[in-house]
Write an enzyme that holds these catalytic residues in place. Sequence first.
Site: not given
Length: 414
Positions: A146, A233, A262
Amino acid sequence: MLQSEKLTSKNAIALEDKYGAHNYHPLPVVLSRGEGVYVWDAEGKKYYDFLSAYSAVNQGHCHPKIVDAMTRQAQTLTLTSRAFYNDQLGKFEKYACDTFGYDKMLPMNTGAEAVETALKICRKWAYEKKGIAANEAHIIVCENNFHGRTTTIISFSNDPVARKNFGPYTKGFIKIEYDNITALEEVLKSNDTIAGFLVEPIQGEAGVFVPSDGYLAKAKELCEKYNVLFIADEVQTGIARTGKMLAVDHEGVKPDMLILGKALSGGAYPVSCVLADDKIMEVIGPGNHGSTFGGNPVAAAVGIAALEVVKEEGLAENAQILGELFRAELNKYISGSSLVKAVRGKGLLNAILVNDSPDSSTAWDICLALRDNGLLAKPTHGNIIRFAPPLVMTREQLLDCVVIIIKTLQQFQK
Ligand SMILES: Cc1ncc(COP(=O)(O)O)c(C=O)c1O
């Protein structure tokens, strides 16, 4: 309707339902305030937040230092675009480069944008530095990844819900099994058009899937051997979430490109970036890439404050200690339970596997009951529940949460 008008939870849900696209399926709870590890709903009920906005609020809700930096900057200068310099961005770039050990940063806003940025840099590096023929470069990705929701990113997803009817898809990606070093080497040795390997150090959305010890270090070694960029990532795993500043730090790996988002802002503001050394980042010149908001002064001020909080408050160490405690306490329960198969994770990025079909509503029903008992969590992939509280949690609060979780699970024990 005034922005200041107070809505009941019922009214707030009805408004979103009627006027918002239905691209999410939220747990029915309407939050109106947050502080540290707690959030409150529109009626004033208090909850432990055990999701942290998918690991964005690592520093806790409304951290005073981050809010202060944001407020002061918002009252001074919010946006210049990159048509001009601003007096905050350089400081943020230097702070992030010093913190993570890179020469340069490219600032963006969301995680998906930063992933796109890394993919573009990787391709350009492949043509201009590695010498791959025009339009032939491939990037290796992992099954069940993801990395976000853009057209290119969903092109290499294998989640049918994320992909279906969004084609035609972007070419140039080769998918291999996650946590399979042989599969990686097979592709690397048989294909000389490989530019990069994009990997999540722990697959968060896939259900907190932790790879075997040594996987990341071996993958990095292979990337070096075949002159391929190792791209981590760390949008979800980074910024102390897994008990180290970065999840790759558990294996002493330095990615060629590091993607952050984030918690780079503590959840206060969309801030993301790609970090790399000059030999890679120098392929990017004016006009190659950018964003009106990327690197804006508010983002820069917030980004520095958010990273300072992580260091000053020892959040990585806290996540490491509390994560071990959490898994140990849950394992005690699991050893005598048929409802939960396992707890897995690193630091405070954890998940339990409910012993039921992914199509069953058990995990969702458990989350509804957790909500009623004062703790908010969300299922992922049907029968998995992710547990990721803010890292500012205390030992007492964590033990209190363990009691709530076990008491709730016991309600479902047949
Ligand atoms: C590993 C990873 N990469 C990228 C993203 C996308 O981030 P954003 O939702 O900010 O675009 C996410 C979001 O959950 C993620 O977990």
